[in-house]
Design a protein around this motif. Structure first.
Motif, PDB file in Angstrom:
ATOM      1  N   ALA A 154     -28.876   8.701  -9.845  1.00 25.37           N
ATOM      2  CA  ALA A 154     -30.324   8.520  -9.863  1.00 25.37           C
ATOM      3  C   ALA A 154     -30.937   9.134  -8.617  1.00 25.37           C
ATOM      4  N   ALA A 155     -32.241   9.395  -8.704  1.00 25.83           N
ATOM      5  CA  ALA A 155     -33.005   9.912  -7.572  1.00 25.83           C
ATOM      6  C   ALA A 155     -34.359   9.217  -7.564  1.00 25.83           C
ATOM      7  N   PRO A 156     -34.946   9.070  -6.379  1.00 26.29           N
ATOM      8  CA  PRO A 156     -36.256   8.409  -6.323  1.00 26.29           C
ATOM      9  C   PRO A 156     -37.358   9.299  -6.894  1.00 26.29           C
ATOM     10  N   VAL A 157     -38.367   8.646  -7.450  1.00 26.97           N
ATOM     11  CA  VAL A 157     -39.589   9.328  -7.866  1.00 26.97           C
ATOM     12  C   VAL A 157     -40.559   9.160  -6.705  1.00 26.97           C
ATOM     13  N   LEU A 158     -40.847  10.242  -6.015  1.00 33.63           N
ATOM     14  CA  LEU A 158     -41.687  10.198  -4.827  1.00 33.63           C
ATOM     15  C   LEU A 158     -43.019  10.887  -5.088  1.00 33.63           C
ATOM     16  N   GLY A 159     -44.028  10.504  -4.334  1.00 27.30           N
ATOM     17  CA  GLY A 159     -45.306  11.200  -4.397  1.00 27.30           C
ATOM     18  C   GLY A 159     -46.304  10.644  -5.384  1.00 27.30           C
ATOM     19  N   VAL A 160     -46.014   9.492  -6.000  1.00 30.14           N
ATOM     20  CA  VAL A 160     -46.979   8.844  -6.883  1.00 30.14           C
ATOM     21  C   VAL A 160     -47.470   7.602  -6.146  1.00 30.14           C
ATOM     22  N   PRO A 161     -48.713   7.618  -5.665  1.00 31.35           N
ATOM     23  CA  PRO A 161     -49.212   6.484  -4.875  1.00 31.35           C
ATOM     24  C   PRO A 161     -49.080   5.151  -5.618  1.00 31.35           C
ATOM     25  N   GLY A 162     -48.540   4.168  -4.910  1.00 32.78           N
ATOM     26  CA  GLY A 162     -48.416   2.831  -5.474  1.00 32.78           C
ATOM     27  C   GLY A 162     -47.222   2.620  -6.378  1.00 32.78           C
ATOM     28  N   ALA A 186     -34.808  17.275 -10.875  1.00 28.60           N
ATOM     29  CA  ALA A 186     -35.833  17.984 -11.659  1.00 28.60           C
ATOM     30  C   ALA A 186     -36.618  17.008 -12.518  1.00 28.60           C
ATOM     31  N   ALA A 187     -35.943  16.023 -13.090  1.00 31.99           N
ATOM     32  CA  ALA A 187     -36.641  15.007 -13.888  1.00 31.99           C
ATOM     33  C   ALA A 187     -37.568  14.181 -13.006  1.00 31.99           C
ATOM     34  N   ALA A 188     -37.114  13.827 -11.795  1.00 33.70           N
ATOM     35  CA  ALA A 188     -37.966  13.055 -10.874  1.00 33.70           C
ATOM     36  C   ALA A 188     -39.217  13.860 -10.509  1.00 33.70           C
ATOM     37  N   ALA A 189     -39.050  15.161 -10.266  1.00 28.04           N
ATOM     38  CA  ALA A 189     -40.195  16.012  -9.926  1.00 28.04           C
ATOM     39  C   ALA A 189     -41.153  16.124 -11.127  1.00 28.04           C
ATOM     40  N   ALA A 190     -40.603  16.241 -12.334  1.00 29.16           N
ATOM     41  CA  ALA A 190     -41.443  16.333 -13.538  1.00 29.16           C
ATOM     42  C   ALA A 190     -42.211  15.037 -13.760  1.00 29.16           C
ATOM     43  N   ILE A 191     -41.581  13.899 -13.500  1.00 35.71           N
ATOM     44  CA  ILE A 191     -42.253  12.615 -13.663  1.00 35.71           C
ATOM     45  C   ILE A 191     -43.356  12.465 -12.611  1.00 35.71           C
ATOM     46  N   THR A 192     -43.070  12.880 -11.380  1.00 37.20           N
ATOM     47  CA  THR A 192     -44.100  12.844 -10.333  1.00 37.20           C
ATOM     48  C   THR A 192     -45.312  13.664 -10.767  1.00 37.20           C
ATOM     49  N   LEU A 193     -45.066  14.863 -11.279  1.00 35.50           N
ATOM     50  CA  LEU A 193     -46.152  15.731 -11.733  1.00 35.50           C
ATOM     51  C   LEU A 193     -46.926  15.089 -12.890  1.00 35.50           C
ATOM     52  N   ALA A 194     -46.197  14.491 -13.830  1.00 39.28           N
ATOM     53  CA  ALA A 194     -46.851  13.874 -15.000  1.00 39.28           C
ATOM     54  C   ALA A 194     -47.688  12.662 -14.626  1.00 39.28           C
ATOM     55  N   LEU A 195     -47.282  11.935 -13.591  1.00 38.96           N
ATOM     56  CA  LEU A 195     -47.976  10.703 -13.227  1.00 38.96           C
ATOM     57  C   LEU A 195     -48.994  10.866 -12.105  1.00 38.96           C
ATOM     58  N   SER A 196     -49.070  12.052 -11.524  1.00 40.34           N
ATOM     59  CA  SER A 196     -49.999  12.275 -10.410  1.00 40.34           C
ATOM     60  C   SER A 196     -51.355  12.709 -10.902  1.00 40.34           C
TER      61      SER A 196
END
Length: 196
Positions: A154-162, A186-196
Motif C-alpha cells: 500500500a501507499a498513502p494518498v497524499l495531497g487531498v486536504p482533510g 500510480a493509483a494513489a496519484a490518480a486517486i489524489t487527482l480524482a479527489l482534488s
C-alpha cells in the motif's frame, strides 16, 4: 473557521477565533451561530468553541463520493496487479476499507469486505497511512499482519486536504514490491487527482 477550531486542541474562544481569522468578533458570532445551527460547531462548558457532531453526518455523506472517485483507479490497479485493490481511510483512529475492487481474471483472490476495520499500526494499508502522516510516499508491504497467508502492498494518498487514506492491494501469494509498488503509487496519484 471549522479548520481553525479543528486544529485547536483545547477549543477556542470567540476572541481567539476573531484574532486568528483577522476579523471582528461580531462576524465570528454570526459564523458561530450559523455553524452551530447546523451542528458543525458547539460550545463546551467553558464556552470554548469545539467541533460539533453535525460534521460526522457530513463526513458519512462524503464517503460514497470518495469511494466513487477512487473506483476507476482501484479497478485499474486490481486488473494490473491481479490482486484485490482497496482504498482505506482513517475513521476513529482505525483504518477502514472504504472501497474494494477484486480482479476479474484471477482464479483465486482475497475477498476483502468494504467496512473492514483494523489498527493503523498493522497491515500495509494502515502503516502506509502512518507513513503518509510523516510525509513518506513510498510503498509499504506486509505479510500476515491482519490475516495469516495474506500479503499486502500500500501507499498513502497524499495531497487531498482533510483526507488520511491509503491505496493498496492484498493477495494470497507474496507480492513483489518492486513490481507492484509503482502500480500502487500510480493509483494513489490518480486517486489524489480524482479527489482534488
Amino acid at each position: 473557521m471549522l479548520h481553525l477550531v479543528a486544529d485547536a486542541q483545547g477549543g477556542l474562544t470567540v476572541t481567539e477565533a476573531a484574532n486568528r481569522l483577522g476579523i471582528g468578533r461580531a462576524a465570528v458570532y454570526r459564523l458561530v451561530s450559523a455553524l452551530s445551527g447546523h451542528g458543525m460547531l458547539r460550545r463546551d462548558s467553558d464556552n470554548r468553541l469545539r467541533l460539533g457532531a453535525g460534521l460526522l453526518h457530513l463526513a458519512r455523506r462524503a464517503q460514497p463520493l470518495l469511494a466513487e472517485g477512487a473506483l476507476p483507479a482501484l479497478r485499474r490497479l486490481a486488473e494490473q496487479a491481479g490482486a484485490t485493490a482497496h482504498l482505506t481511510i482513517v475513521e476513529g483512529g482505525e483504518g477502514v476499507a472504504l472501497a474494494v475492487v477484486e480482479p476479474s481474471w484471477t482464479s483465486f483472490h482475497v475477498a476483502y469486505r468494504a467496512g473492514a476495520r483494523h489498527p493503523l499500526d498493522r497491515g500495509a494499508a494502515g502503516r502506509a497511512i502512518l507513513a503518509g502522516r510523516a510525509g513518506i510516499a513510498k510503498p509499504v508491504s506486509s505479510s500476515g499482519e491482519l490475516q495469516a497467508g495474506a500479503y499486502g502492498v500500500a501507499a498513502p494518498v497524499l495531497g487531498v486536504p482533510g483526507l488520511e487514506a491509503s491505496v493498496g492491494v492484498v493477495a494470497l501469494a507474496p507480492l513483489d514490491v518492486d513490481a507492484i509498488g509503482p502500480q500502487v503509487l500510480a493509483a494513489a496519484a490518480a486517486i489524489t487527482l480524482a479527489l482534488s
